[in-house]
Design a protein around this motif. Structure first.
Motif, PDB file in Angstrom:
ATOM      1  N   PHE A   1     -63.035  21.517  30.286  1.00 32.76           N
ATOM      2  CA  PHE A   1     -63.383  22.520  31.298  1.00 32.76           C
ATOM      3  C   PHE A   1     -62.955  22.101  32.702  1.00 32.76           C
ATOM      4  CE2 PHE A   1     -66.054  23.722  27.786  1.00 32.76           C
ATOM      5  CZ  PHE A   1     -66.050  25.101  27.839  1.00 32.76           C
ATOM      6  N   SER A   2     -62.960  20.810  32.979  1.00 32.55           N
ATOM      7  CA  SER A   2     -62.493  20.290  34.273  1.00 32.55           C
ATOM      8  C   SER A   2     -63.189  20.955  35.451  1.00 32.55           C
ATOM      9  CB  SER A   2     -60.964  20.453  34.399  1.00 32.55           C
ATOM     10  OG  SER A   2     -60.305  19.767  33.365  1.00 32.55           O
ATOM     11  N   ILE A   3     -64.501  21.125  35.341  1.00 29.29           N
ATOM     12  CA  ILE A   3     -65.292  21.661  36.455  1.00 29.29           C
ATOM     13  C   ILE A   3     -66.004  20.483  37.107  1.00 29.29           C
ATOM     14  CG2 ILE A   3     -67.154  23.211  37.137  1.00 29.29           C
ATOM     15  CD1 ILE A   3     -66.468  24.928  34.702  1.00 29.29           C
ATOM     16  N   MET A   4     -65.602  20.151  38.313  1.00 30.53           N
ATOM     17  CA  MET A   4     -66.086  18.935  38.960  1.00 30.53           C
ATOM     18  C   MET A   4     -67.559  19.028  39.354  1.00 30.53           C
ATOM     19  SD  MET A   4     -63.500  17.014  38.757  1.00 30.53           S
ATOM     20  CE  MET A   4     -64.069  15.664  39.783  1.00 30.53           C
ATOM     21  N   ASP A   5     -67.982  20.184  39.851  1.00 24.64           N
ATOM     22  CA  ASP A   5     -69.348  20.331  40.364  1.00 24.64           C
ATOM     23  C   ASP A   5     -70.049  21.465  39.617  1.00 24.64           C
ATOM     24  OD1 ASP A   5     -71.687  20.348  41.769  1.00 24.64           O
ATOM     25  OD2 ASP A   5     -70.815  20.992  43.679  1.00 24.64           O
ATOM     26  N   LEU A   6     -70.872  21.109  38.635  1.00 26.24           N
ATOM     27  CA  LEU A   6     -71.560  22.132  37.841  1.00 26.24           C
ATOM     28  C   LEU A   6     -72.674  22.820  38.626  1.00 26.24           C
ATOM     29  CD1 LEU A   6     -71.854  20.427  34.330  1.00 26.24           C
ATOM     30  CD2 LEU A   6     -70.328  22.266  35.029  1.00 26.24           C
ATOM     31  N   SER A   7     -73.099  22.225  39.739  1.00 22.19           N
ATOM     32  CA  SER A   7     -74.197  22.825  40.505  1.00 22.19           C
ATOM     33  C   SER A   7     -73.805  24.167  41.123  1.00 22.19           C
ATOM     34  CB  SER A   7     -74.662  21.867  41.606  1.00 22.19           C
ATOM     35  OG  SER A   7     -73.649  21.681  42.591  1.00 22.19           O
ATOM     36  N   VAL A   8     -72.505  24.425  41.252  1.00 20.71           N
ATOM     37  CA  VAL A   8     -72.072  25.691  41.854  1.00 20.71           C
ATOM     38  C   VAL A   8     -72.014  26.813  40.827  1.00 20.71           C
ATOM     39  CG1 VAL A   8     -70.710  24.433  43.567  1.00 20.71           C
ATOM     40  CG2 VAL A   8     -69.595  25.263  41.487  1.00 20.71           C
ATOM     41  N   VAL A   9     -72.126  26.461  39.536  1.00 30.49           N
ATOM     42  CA  VAL A   9     -72.028  27.470  38.485  1.00 30.49           C
ATOM     43  C   VAL A   9     -73.281  28.337  38.466  1.00 30.49           C
ATOM     44  CG1 VAL A   9     -71.847  27.857  36.002  1.00 30.49           C
ATOM     45  CG2 VAL A   9     -70.518  26.030  37.069  1.00 30.49           C
ATOM     46  N   ASP A  10     -73.119  29.633  38.592  1.00 29.24           N
ATOM     47  CA  ASP A  10     -74.268  30.542  38.591  1.00 29.24           C
ATOM     48  C   ASP A  10     -74.099  31.724  37.647  1.00 29.24           C
ATOM     49  OD1 ASP A  10     -72.424  32.120  39.910  1.00 29.24           O
ATOM     50  OD2 ASP A  10     -73.452  32.057  41.844  1.00 29.24           O
ATOM     51  N   GLY A  11     -73.056  31.681  36.802  1.00 29.26           N
ATOM     52  CA  GLY A  11     -72.861  32.786  35.883  1.00 29.26           C
ATOM     53  C   GLY A  11     -71.879  32.457  34.774  1.00 29.26           C
ATOM     54  N   PHE A  12     -72.037  33.163  33.655  1.00 30.77           N
ATOM     55  CA  PHE A  12     -71.127  33.038  32.522  1.00 30.77           C
ATOM     56  C   PHE A  12     -70.871  34.424  31.947  1.00 30.77           C
ATOM     57  CE2 PHE A  12     -73.860  29.276  32.629  1.00 30.77           C
ATOM     58  CZ  PHE A  12     -72.945  28.227  32.600  1.00 30.77           C
ATOM     59  N   VAL A  13     -69.714  34.582  31.356  1.00 29.30           N
ATOM     60  CA  VAL A  13     -69.440  35.750  30.525  1.00 29.30           C
ATOM     61  C   VAL A  13     -68.965  35.194  29.191  1.00 29.30           C
ATOM     62  CG1 VAL A  13     -68.161  37.885  30.214  1.00 29.30           C
ATOM     63  CG2 VAL A  13     -68.790  37.142  32.520  1.00 29.30           C
ATOM     64  N   LEU A  14     -69.770  35.393  28.148  1.00 27.49           N
ATOM     65  CA  LEU A  14     -69.489  34.833  26.834  1.00 27.49           C
ATOM     66  C   LEU A  14     -69.323  35.979  25.852  1.00 27.49           C
ATOM     67  CD1 LEU A  14     -72.216  32.009  26.897  1.00 27.49           C
ATOM     68  CD2 LEU A  14     -69.844  31.875  27.677  1.00 27.49           C
ATOM     69  N   ASN A  15     -68.073  36.235  25.468  1.00 27.76           N
ATOM     70  CA  ASN A  15     -67.761  37.378  24.598  1.00 27.76           C
ATOM     71  C   ASN A  15     -68.329  38.678  25.156  1.00 27.76           C
ATOM     72  OD1 ASN A  15     -66.015  36.518  22.664  1.00 27.76           O
ATOM     73  ND2 ASN A  15     -67.493  36.470  20.995  1.00 27.76           N
ATOM     74  N   GLY A  16     -68.235  38.848  26.449  1.00 27.16           N
ATOM     75  CA  GLY A  16     -68.703  40.068  27.095  1.00 27.16           C
ATOM     76  C   GLY A  16     -70.167  40.071  27.462  1.00 27.16           C
TER      77      GLY A  16
END
Length: 302
Positions: free
Chosen positions: A39-54
């Motif tokens: 995934f190569s996401i350095m800072d997971l604290s900024v993640v506030d949403g996902f779209v998983l199969n819609g």
């Protein structure tokens, strides 16, 4: 510079190049991606949403995660999701296509997509990820797990917790028994602790025990309550009615309790749903105000 010296310099350069290449195996060139994060996401604290199969999963201002803007997602499922994103790494680039259609994954921050790809698995044996037009064999090191399932969001991810509260945030809690109102329980926070209606000598340990047990209660499943409302709620009086208020307003809840031989049903008027529980799950919950009375004769006899 003589011709002989030029030849010696050329030979030495060839030797140096040969020595350098001897430290590089063709296998390592082919596996240059091995061990790098997928995934190569350095800072997971900024993640506030996902779209998983819609399916949209979004973090709210109060820290909850909502599935399709309707129901709370279980914290455990969100934890699994973040753990998978953090730990999934590349084994090697794969030439074959994905074994299944897989799960389309988008990771977002502030509405912007910072990762987009597909996760697919072939049973529990091997998992694959596709991003930027390339397919990789992936793994969570040390775990034999179907990674695709970790991203397959569905209604089973719903948080089944009945009371989202704690003894530090509960404002009030009431159980009103329709047939035996003399047993009603009304708990109200009065700084610095709680008070229970009709109780003059408060058993603070009993209050703490009761409130601490509330967030542990979970329904087995939620069902559409339309038919239950017509068959039961409209025709019978509930065993009791429960209302809880918390410092986080979205945690407030109220429902009616209908016990039967095999199941106990919680009917939630706001969402028109029914929560199904077993009698064993709730047998210690339905107490009277005497439970909180330090002067109760039954406690003095112990």
């Amino acid at each position: 510079m003589t011709k002989r010296i030029k030849i010696l310099i050329g030979v030495n350069l060839c030797l140096l190049l040969a020595i350098g290449f001897s430290f590089i195996s063709f296998e390592s060139i082919g596996e240059k991606d091995k061990g790098t994060p997928f995934f190569s996401i350095m800072d997971l604290s900024v993640v506030d949403g996902f779209v998983l199969n819609g399916q949209q999963i979004q973090r709210t201002d109060d820290g909850r995660w909502l599935l399709n803007k309707k129901v709370d997602v279980a914290p455990r499922m969100i934890g699994n999701l973040f753990q998978a994103i953090q730990q999934t790494s590349i084994i090697q680039q794969a030439e074959a296509a994905l074994p299944t259609k897989g799960v389309e994954v988008k990771v977002q921050t502030g509405g912007a997509t910072i990762f987009e790809g597909v996760i697919a698995s072939s049973g529990d044996a091997s998992s694959f990820g596709q991003k930027n037009g390339k397919t990789y064999q992936i793994e969570i090191p040390g775990q034999f797990i179907n990674i695709e399932q970790l991203f397959d969001a569905n209604t089973s991810w719903r948080d089944k917790t009945v009371f989202r509260t704690s003894w530090k945030t509960l404002k009030s809690f009431s159980m009103n028994y329709r047939l035996n109102p003399e047993n009603n329980v009304n708990i109200l926070f009065k700084d610095p602790f709680y008070a229970v209606e009709d109780v003059t000598a408060l058993d603070s340990a009993a209050v703490y025990q009761f409130i601490s047990a509330l967030p542990k209660l979970q329904v087995q499943e939620y069902r559409d309550g339309t038919q239950f409302y017509e068959d039961t709620v409209q025709k019978f009086k509930p065993f009791c009615e429960i209302e809880m208020s918390d410092t986080v307003p979205t945690y407030n809840t109220s429902f009616k309790v209908f016990p039967f031989d095999d199941n106990v049903f919680f009917y939630f008027p706001l969402t028109k749903e029914v929560g199904v529980l077993s009698p064993n799950q709730v047998q210690d919950m339905f107490v009277s105000w005497h439970f909180f009375d330090a002067n109760d004769p039954r406690k003095r006899g112990k």
